[in-house]
Design an enzyme around this catalytic site. Structure first.
Site, short mmCIF file in Angstrom:
data_model
loop_
_atom_site.label_atom_id
_atom_site.label_comp_id
_atom_site.label_asym_id
_atom_site.label_seq_id
_atom_site.Cartn_x
_atom_site.Cartn_y
_atom_site.Cartn_z
N GLU A 102 -7.04 -12.03 0.82
CA GLU A 102 -6.91 -10.63 0.46
C GLU A 102 -5.99 -10.84 -0.66
OE1 GLU A 102 -8.91 -6.95 1.98
OE2 GLU A 102 -7.05 -7.10 2.65
N TRP A 104 0.55 -1.21 0.26
CA TRP A 104 0.02 0.15 -0.06
C TRP A 104 1.18 1.22 0.10
CZ3 TRP A 104 -5.15 0.48 -0.17
CH2 TRP A 104 -6.05 -0.18 0.42
N ASP A 132 -7.39 -10.14 6.84
CA ASP A 132 -7.67 -8.88 7.52
C ASP A 132 -8.10 -9.53 8.85
OD1 ASP A 132 -6.81 -7.39 6.09
OD2 ASP A 132 -8.91 -6.63 4.90
N HIS A 186 -8.35 -4.47 12.75
CA HIS A 186 -7.43 -3.74 11.27
C HIS A 186 -8.19 -2.69 10.88
CE1 HIS A 186 -5.52 -2.41 7.88
NE2 HIS A 186 -6.40 -2.71 6.88
N HIS A 223 -15.90 -3.65 4.40
CA HIS A 223 -14.89 -4.53 5.54
C HIS A 223 -15.84 -4.85 6.71
CE1 HIS A 223 -11.18 -3.34 3.17
NE2 HIS A 223 -10.67 -4.49 4.27
N HIS A 227 -0.10 -6.64 6.16
CA HIS A 227 -0.95 -6.60 5.25
C HIS A 227 0.10 -7.35 3.50
CE1 HIS A 227 -4.40 -5.94 7.18
NE2 HIS A 227 -3.84 -5.37 8.11
#
Length: 207
Positions: free
Chosen positions: A171, A18, A54, A58, A159, A48
């Protein structure tokens, strides 16, 4: 691992993360030459990175952490669905699919074309999918994407909706070469007791 299909992203310095998150790194803190007997490595990474789960913590301060999750969710029969080219993932996406008795669904969207780069946009999950999945007994939703929500989302509606309805999130699975069908899935998180997420080694075996 004869018969098993690895659906994990390999973790090295090239794995995308990310934007702004901790880049992956591995280095030797002791070499065999230095120690006289062994090489010993050190890993730095976000929880992540790559293929990961997750935990509700989170996105929810009161949510369960990795050490509190039910391991049974992350292993067992799973159905892989091919939905390449879809713009979003909602109940209509799965309409007509026979999922009676299925507890785990993995969806191949094909939207993350270049896994050396973090994607600019993804087909997000419609929060309305969460109650639809719960009604059908689905406990795990896996995607070949880094998130179930739009990448710029701050309130993370999918989420939260999935968590409220008892649907766990996996994911970043790699389904490029996986045919639609029923498989045995193994994707255990690491025993990171207080963590908000965990990388996994995810694999499928045809049933």
């Amino acid at each position: 691992m004869s018969g098993w299909i690895d659906i994990s992203q390999f973790l090295d310095e090239g794995v995308p993360v990310w934007p702004g998150d901790t880049p992956f790194s591995y280095r030797l803190t002791w070499t065999k030459e230095e120690s006289g007997s062994v090489n010993v490595g050190q890993v730095a990474m976000s929880t992540h990175t790559g293929t990961h789960i997750d935990a509700p913590f989170h996105f929810d301060e009161e949510g369960k952490r990795v050490g509190e999750l039910d391991l049974a969710v992350y292993a067992g029969p799973a159905k892989v669905l091919d939905r390449e080219g879809i713009g979003w993932i909602g109940p209509e996406t799965l309409a007509g699919e026979e999922i009676t008795g299925v507890e785990r669904i993995l969806i191949r969207t094909g939207a993350w074309k270049d896994r050396s780069r973090f994607p600019k946009a993804i087909p997000p999950v419609d929060p309305a999918l969460a109650p639809w999945l719960k009604q059908r007994g689905i406990r795990l939703l896996g995607l070949d994407l880094p998130s179930v929500d739009p990448l710029d989302s701050k309130d993370l509606p999918a989420h939260h909706a999935l968590a409220r309805h008892g649907v766990h999130i996996l994911e970043g699975v790699v389904l490029d070469e996986v045919q639609a069908g029923t498989y045995e899935l193994v994707a255990f998180p690491l025993p990171l007791k207080q963590a908000d997420g965990s990388p996994v080694r995810a694999a499928l075996r045809p049933l």
